[in-house]
Design a protein around this motif. Sequence first.
Motif, PDB file in Angstrom:
ATOM      1  N   ARG A  90       0.845  -1.192   0.000  1.00 26.91           N
ATOM      2  CA  ARG A  90       0.000   0.000   0.000  1.00 26.91           C
ATOM      3  C   ARG A  90       0.882   1.245   0.000  1.00 26.91           C
ATOM      4  NH1 ARG A  90      -5.364   0.574  -0.582  1.00 26.91           N
ATOM      5  NH2 ARG A  90      -5.431   2.123   1.072  1.00 26.91           N
ATOM      6  N   ARG A 115      -6.673  -3.328  -0.158  1.00 28.78           N
ATOM      7  CA  ARG A 115      -6.302  -3.704  -1.516  1.00 28.78           C
ATOM      8  C   ARG A 115      -4.918  -3.147  -1.862  1.00 28.78           C
ATOM      9  NH1 ARG A 115     -11.981  -2.109  -4.635  1.00 28.78           N
ATOM     10  NH2 ARG A 115     -13.389  -3.191  -3.183  1.00 28.78           N
ATOM     11  N   ASN A 117      -2.126  -1.338  -3.867  1.00 27.18           N
ATOM     12  CA  ASN A 117      -2.155  -0.259  -4.861  1.00 27.18           C
ATOM     13  C   ASN A 117      -0.768   0.257  -5.196  1.00 27.18           C
ATOM     14  OD1 ASN A 117      -1.392   1.313  -2.700  1.00 27.18           O
ATOM     15  ND2 ASN A 117      -3.223   2.580  -2.666  1.00 27.18           N
ATOM     16  N   THR A 151       2.821   3.799  -7.642  1.00 26.73           N
ATOM     17  CA  THR A 151       1.455   3.547  -7.185  1.00 26.73           C
ATOM     18  C   THR A 151       0.471   4.107  -8.192  1.00 26.73           C
ATOM     19  OG1 THR A 151      -0.099   3.833  -5.342  1.00 26.73           O
ATOM     20  CG2 THR A 151       1.295   5.705  -5.870  1.00 26.73           C
ATOM     21  N   ARG A 152      -0.719   3.530  -8.187  1.00 29.46           N
ATOM     22  CA  ARG A 152      -1.831   4.053  -8.970  1.00 29.46           C
ATOM     23  C   ARG A 152      -3.069   4.011  -8.079  1.00 29.46           C
ATOM     24  NH1 ARG A 152      -5.102   1.484 -14.161  1.00 29.46           N
ATOM     25  NH2 ARG A 152      -6.960   2.742 -13.821  1.00 29.46           N
ATOM     26  N   ILE A 153      -3.744   5.147  -7.942  1.00 30.86           N
ATOM     27  CA  ILE A 153      -4.917   5.241  -7.084  1.00 30.86           C
ATOM     28  C   ILE A 153      -6.066   5.834  -7.883  1.00 30.86           C
ATOM     29  CG2 ILE A 153      -5.878   6.215  -4.967  1.00 30.86           C
ATOM     30  CD1 ILE A 153      -3.047   6.403  -3.866  1.00 30.86           C
ATOM     31  N   PRO A 344     -10.616   6.155  -2.765  1.00 33.70           N
ATOM     32  CA  PRO A 344     -10.647   4.929  -3.563  1.00 33.70           C
ATOM     33  C   PRO A 344     -11.852   4.057  -3.231  1.00 33.70           C
ATOM     34  CG  PRO A 344      -8.516   5.259  -2.480  1.00 33.70           C
ATOM     35  CD  PRO A 344      -9.488   6.201  -1.838  1.00 33.70           C
TER      36      PRO A 344
END
Length: 588
Positions: A90, A115, A117, A151-153, A344
């Motif tokens: 995370r 989850r 990310n 990261t991708r959020i 998110p």
Amino acid sequence: MMRLFSSLRHDRSAAVAPMVAALGTVLIGAAGFALDAGLYYVGERNLRAATDAAAMAAAMNPAQAVARARDSLIRNGYDPAILRSVETGRYCADAGLGAAQRFDASMALCPGNGRVNAVRIRTGKPARQYLMRVLGPANPLPDLAASATATRIDEAGVGITSGILTVSNGLVNSVNDLLGALLGIKLRLSTADVEALMTSNIDAGLFFDALAQRVGESGTYGDLTSRTVGLRDLLYAAASAADNASSAATLTLIAGQVGNGYAVPLNGLFGLGVWRKMPVGGADEKPALRAGINAYQLFAFAVQAGNGTIDLSDAVSVVAGGSTVKIAAMASGPMDRPRFSFGPAGETSVGTSALRLQLLIGLGNIAVLGNAVSVDSLPVLIDIAAAQAQVTAIDCPDTAEQARDTRVTVHADTGLVNAYIGTAPANAMTRPMPPITAASIGQARIVNLLSLITVDARAVAQPVMGKSGNLVFGPGGQGSVGRPGAPGSAASIGNGSQAGPLLTSLSSIAAGNGLQVKILGLCLPLVCDATEAAVRTQLLNGITAPLAGLVGGTADPLLDNLLAALGIQLGHATLWATGARCGVPVLV
């Protein structure tokens, strides 16, 4: 011989040759080190760039992180064998943490929705060397190594009420009376003013930054939303972030009427997701989420979050045939979920407060044994449980038109609605609102005829169960995704509850202990029993008919409009997807 030695001693030719012979090895070594060091730094730079690219490729889909990282390395001309490790975890969006600490492989520091990310990639390979390798263990140049975290959020904004915002004259009057009473002022909003607020959005990020500047907050967005602020500051900040001039003018008008002494705690209004621990002032920077807040909801919910009290002692409506409904009191439960939330999927939720209405229903004169008996105050309690919703999915299409094609799925639950006739516990209408049960409702005296005939009533309605389901915003869904300047369309889920049908389900009033009639000492027992039964039958008929007249907006616009002014509709949840952002992988 002596002359020969003397001449050689004074001969200076070929004097450099020994120096070259002695220093040649050193010069060759220095040149080799410079060449190999240059190749090392070039190789390190290229490896770092390839590792960064591999991390961002893996962050696009962490479930396939290893395969995506290998593919990226191959496409950049590297043997995938240089991949040393791939970790998923995370990303902690916390300005108080160092860069290395923001990757949480254990997912314990900032679990969020649980989850993955973020992805951390480590690569390594031997450096290209020409001369340094001959030094063996003494070689000062290590192997090449690089690491990168990406990261991708994906984020969405969501807002909730339990009623659909529609403008009517009755509603405008209720807005002025009810919200004005809470504020302790005479509110004078026109239909155009209310309509401007209901059809306008406030840019959430710009609003937070403007409010932070007004109240002198220089910390994080979480610090800001944990504060209590003056309503005037809140309204001026909202006006500066409004998406049209009409809404800005109305918010400024209201701000000029209210004092800054009306305190509004923000912690029950907003959920900030990944921006909670980020410093204020960055909401307009990419890739910040661009989401809106309905202007009317912001105003109405901010007023309700304050310390104003609702005095509805004069709120009376004529129902039918001389019957009246008086709203004696209104109480609400704690705001344990924000009304507006951003973040998110899986960790972005909103909710309304539980609500309790205390009604006094005057049924007028009822014919009993040939005489008119007045039932002036039948106490009714209506309980509306909180509605709540959570963003469960943000589906970002692989198209150029993500803003148009993104879909946001929200799971919503409406609240259970129940009603009681009788005497409620003494603290039933205090704030915060305590829970009550059917067993805690006592008999209420509704008739006392010269202390000779008394009638007590108690009943519990058949509860209207809440409804649960998914609402989809975007192509093919029930609503559309909005953004600042372009509010999306709402979607609702409900069970069709209305006050009238709910109260007519108070069938337990016909039970043996529901309506108790006592005739004191005027007749023989058998005669009294028969008389009590006749009185009871006539009263039941006289009570049921007026209750049946309390049906929604047709017979009782007062009740509907008062609830609508607070954003409430019995048994409904209305949701807005106020914005969505499909994240792009970024290095952190």
